[in-house]
Enzyme design. Structure first.
Site, PDB file in Angstrom:
ATOM      1  N   ARG A 259       0.810  -1.216   0.000  1.00  0.00           N
ATOM      2  CA  ARG A 259       0.000   0.000   0.000  1.00  0.00           C
ATOM      3  C   ARG A 259       0.841   1.264   0.000  1.00  0.00           C
ATOM      4  O   ARG A 259       0.298   2.364   0.002  1.00  0.00           O
ATOM      5  CB  ARG A 259      -0.853   0.015   1.258  1.00  0.00           C
ATOM      6  CG  ARG A 259      -2.321  -0.298   1.039  1.00  0.00           C
ATOM      7  CD  ARG A 259      -2.947  -0.395   2.409  1.00  0.00           C
ATOM      8  NE  ARG A 259      -4.319  -0.060   2.407  1.00  0.00           N
ATOM      9  CZ  ARG A 259      -5.299  -0.976   2.479  1.00  0.00           C
ATOM     10  NH1 ARG A 259      -5.015  -2.256   2.504  1.00  0.00           N
ATOM     11  NH2 ARG A 259      -6.539  -0.573   2.532  1.00  0.00           N
TER      12      ARG A 259
ATOM     13  N   ARG B  38     -10.152   7.384   4.200  1.00  0.00           N
ATOM     14  CA  ARG B  38      -9.465   6.244   3.562  1.00  0.00           C
ATOM     15  C   ARG B  38      -9.229   6.529   2.077  1.00  0.00           C
ATOM     16  O   ARG B  38      -8.187   6.172   1.518  1.00  0.00           O
ATOM     17  CB  ARG B  38     -10.292   4.963   3.745  1.00  0.00           C
ATOM     18  CG  ARG B  38     -10.243   4.429   5.171  1.00  0.00           C
ATOM     19  CD  ARG B  38     -11.366   3.450   5.472  1.00  0.00           C
ATOM     20  NE  ARG B  38     -11.298   2.222   4.705  1.00  0.00           N
ATOM     21  CZ  ARG B  38     -12.331   1.365   4.582  1.00  0.00           C
ATOM     22  NH1 ARG B  38     -13.483   1.608   5.171  1.00  0.00           N
ATOM     23  NH2 ARG B  38     -12.196   0.277   3.862  1.00  0.00           N
TER      24      ARG B  38
HETATM   25  P1  AP5 Z   1      -8.561  -3.392   4.223  1.00  0.00           P
HETATM   26  O1  AP5 Z   1      -9.392  -4.359   4.957  1.00  0.00           O
HETATM   27  O2  AP5 Z   1      -7.571  -3.865   3.250  1.00  0.00           O
HETATM   28  O3  AP5 Z   1      -9.579  -2.341   3.589  1.00  0.00           O
HETATM   29  P2  AP5 Z   1      -9.611  -1.637   2.153  1.00  0.00           P
HETATM   30  O4  AP5 Z   1      -8.492  -1.759   1.238  1.00  0.00           O
HETATM   31  O5  AP5 Z   1      -9.981  -0.261   2.520  1.00  0.00           O
HETATM   32  O6  AP5 Z   1     -10.646  -2.489   1.406  1.00  0.00           O
HETATM   33  P3  AP5 Z   1     -12.032  -2.996   1.853  1.00  0.00           P
HETATM   34  O7  AP5 Z   1     -11.882  -4.298   2.565  1.00  0.00           O
HETATM   35  O8  AP5 Z   1     -12.863  -1.945   2.526  1.00  0.00           O
HETATM   36  O9  AP5 Z   1     -12.707  -3.159   0.429  1.00  0.00           O
HETATM   37  P4  AP5 Z   1     -12.422  -4.165  -0.760  1.00  0.00           P
HETATM   38  O10 AP5 Z   1     -11.734  -3.474  -1.878  1.00  0.00           O
HETATM   39  O11 AP5 Z   1     -11.821  -5.445  -0.262  1.00  0.00           O
HETATM   40  O12 AP5 Z   1     -13.916  -4.375  -1.216  1.00  0.00           O
HETATM   41  P5  AP5 Z   1     -14.961  -5.527  -0.807  1.00  0.00           P
HETATM   42  O13 AP5 Z   1     -14.759  -6.708  -1.677  1.00  0.00           O
HETATM   43  O14 AP5 Z   1     -14.963  -5.733   0.662  1.00  0.00           O
HETATM   44  O15 AP5 Z   1      -7.765  -2.437   5.255  1.00  0.00           O
HETATM   45  C1  AP5 Z   1      -8.383  -1.896   6.397  1.00  0.00           C
HETATM   46  C2  AP5 Z   1      -7.375  -1.068   7.171  1.00  0.00           C
HETATM   47  O16 AP5 Z   1      -6.277  -1.903   7.604  1.00  0.00           O
HETATM   48  C3  AP5 Z   1      -6.708   0.073   6.384  1.00  0.00           C
HETATM   49  O17 AP5 Z   1      -7.483   1.250   6.368  1.00  0.00           O
HETATM   50  C4  AP5 Z   1      -5.397   0.236   7.179  1.00  0.00           C
HETATM   51  O18 AP5 Z   1      -5.610   0.931   8.389  1.00  0.00           O
HETATM   52  C5  AP5 Z   1      -5.036  -1.201   7.536  1.00  0.00           C
HETATM   53  N1  AP5 Z   1      -4.182  -1.845   6.511  1.00  0.00           N
HETATM   54  C6  AP5 Z   1      -4.495  -2.938   5.748  1.00  0.00           C
HETATM   55  N2  AP5 Z   1      -3.471  -3.248   4.942  1.00  0.00           N
HETATM   56  C7  AP5 Z   1      -2.500  -2.347   5.171  1.00  0.00           C
HETATM   57  C8  AP5 Z   1      -1.209  -2.132   4.624  1.00  0.00           C
HETATM   58  N3  AP5 Z   1      -0.723  -2.917   3.648  1.00  0.00           N
HETATM   59  N4  AP5 Z   1      -0.467  -1.093   5.100  1.00  0.00           N
HETATM   60  C9  AP5 Z   1      -0.930  -0.306   6.097  1.00  0.00           C
HETATM   61  N5  AP5 Z   1      -2.150  -0.436   6.651  1.00  0.00           N
HETATM   62  C10 AP5 Z   1      -2.926  -1.457   6.198  1.00  0.00           C
HETATM   63  O19 AP5 Z   1     -16.322  -4.811  -1.264  1.00  0.00           O
HETATM   64  C11 AP5 Z   1     -16.820  -3.676  -0.577  1.00  0.00           C
HETATM   65  C12 AP5 Z   1     -18.356  -3.730  -0.558  1.00  0.00           C
HETATM   66  O20 AP5 Z   1     -18.833  -3.599  -1.898  1.00  0.00           O
HETATM   67  C13 AP5 Z   1     -18.927  -5.078  -0.036  1.00  0.00           C
HETATM   68  O21 AP5 Z   1     -20.089  -4.814   0.683  1.00  0.00           O
HETATM   69  C14 AP5 Z   1     -19.210  -5.883  -1.323  1.00  0.00           C
HETATM   70  O22 AP5 Z   1     -20.286  -6.796  -1.141  1.00  0.00           O
HETATM   71  C15 AP5 Z   1     -19.579  -4.758  -2.301  1.00  0.00           C
HETATM   72  N6  AP5 Z   1     -19.187  -5.051  -3.674  1.00  0.00           N
HETATM   73  C16 AP5 Z   1     -18.028  -5.660  -4.107  1.00  0.00           C
HETATM   74  N7  AP5 Z   1     -18.002  -5.721  -5.446  1.00  0.00           N
HETATM   75  C17 AP5 Z   1     -19.148  -5.106  -5.880  1.00  0.00           C
HETATM   76  C18 AP5 Z   1     -19.677  -4.842  -7.182  1.00  0.00           C
HETATM   77  N8  AP5 Z   1     -19.032  -5.199  -8.311  1.00  0.00           N
HETATM   78  N9  AP5 Z   1     -20.854  -4.180  -7.255  1.00  0.00           N
HETATM   79  C19 AP5 Z   1     -21.549  -3.791  -6.119  1.00  0.00           C
HETATM   80  N10 AP5 Z   1     -21.091  -4.037  -4.860  1.00  0.00           N
HETATM   81  C20 AP5 Z   1     -19.897  -4.673  -4.754  1.00  0.00           C
END
Ligand code: AP5
Length: 213
Positions: A88, A171
């Site tokens: 990241r 974020r």
């Molecule tokens: P992390 O858990 O990695 O969160 P993120 O990257 O912000 O991603 P999300 O899990 O929120 O979303 P996603 O892209 O996986 O989407 P999802 O499939 O869930 O990180 C959380 C925290 O941890 C960070 O803020 C940081 O503090 C820390 N962290 C983690 N890694 C780090 C690193 N390397 N370095 C430093 N800090 C770190 O989908 C989202 C929603 O949309 C779901 O409800 C899903 O059902 C829906 N959805 C998915 N696809 C679709 C579609 N095509 N159409 C409609 N809805 C959809």
């Protein structure tokens, strides 16, 4: 097959990584899931990470790099993997490259799932998950059969604390300032493949299959 999934928060990395990992027999490694687990268990890492996560800030690089290094050296990734949410920052990307090279492993593709900000805010404010089996739901796109409980095990659904709108906006800012440059890093390595995340989950999955081969 060794893949990195990139994209802003809520772009669908976790959804697609879980599906592709199951289809191809890969290990799905999400640093967000590892950190949330550490917070839940109350480990030292979890205590250090919790404040950053609640505020939507990145956890310091050294904590995360150590976590990934343990996985690489343990051999659990040897039959192929998808890294979701890591790297990241540029230092994380450089450390990953060095750790993989040392262990004779190469990244085959970095898949960027692109989604615009308004769609992300909408998705994350409708996200619910099952604390028991981690299944995710979305209002209104993917509703559970019975309101508020998991289809698989009947557990009461919860929201992530960092899915509050103000934290989501932060974020997104953090992504633009600290993570977006990773796209260029992998573009220069000729590994970047971009797919639109603004399609149905099935269509996004098909697009990913096309680019990873
Ligand atoms: P992390 O858990 O990695 O969160 P993120 O990257 O912000 O991603 P999300 O899990 O929120 O979303 P996603 O892209 O996986 O989407 P999802 O499939 O869930 O990180 C959380 C925290 O941890 C960070 O803020 C940081 O503090 C820390 N962290 C983690 N890694 C780090 C690193 N390397 N370095 C430093 N800090 C770190 O989908 C989202 C929603 O949309 C779901 O409800 C899903 O059902 C829906 N959805 C998915 N696809 C679709 C579609 N095509 N159409 C409609 N809805 C959809």
């Amino acid at each position: 097959m060794n893949l990195v999934f990139l994209g802003p928060p809520g772009s669908g990395k976790g959804t697609q990584a879980a599906r592709l990992a199951e289809a191809k027999g890969l290990v799905h490694l999400s640093t967000g899931d590892l950190l949330r687990d550490a917070v839940k268990q109350g480990t030292e890492l979890g205590k250090e990470a919790e404040g950053y996560m609640k505020a939507g800030e990145l956890v310091p690089d050294d904590l995360i790099v150590g976590l990934i290094e343990d996985k690489i050296t343990s051999g659990v990734l040897k039959n192929g993997f998808i890294l979701d949410g890591f790297p990241r920052t540029i230092p994380q990307a450089e450390s990953l490259m060095a750790m993989l090279t040392k262990n004779g492993i190469e990244i085959d593709k970095a898949v960027l799932i692109a989604v615009d900000d308004d769609e992300i805010v909408k998705r994350l404010s409708g996200r619910w998950f099952c604390p028991a089996c981690q299944a995710t739901y979305n209002h209104p796109a993917k509703m559970p059969r019975k309101d508020g409980v998991c289809d698989h095990d009947g557990t009461e659904l919860k929201r992530r604390p960092d899915d509050e709108e103000a934290v989501v906006r932060n974020r997104l800012e953090v992504y633009k300032k600290q993570t977006k440059q990773i796209e260029e890093f992998y573009r220069q390595e000729l590994l970047l493949a971009e797919v639109s995340g603004q399609q149905s989950p099935d269509e996004v999955f098909e697009s990913i299959l096309e680019v990873v081969g």
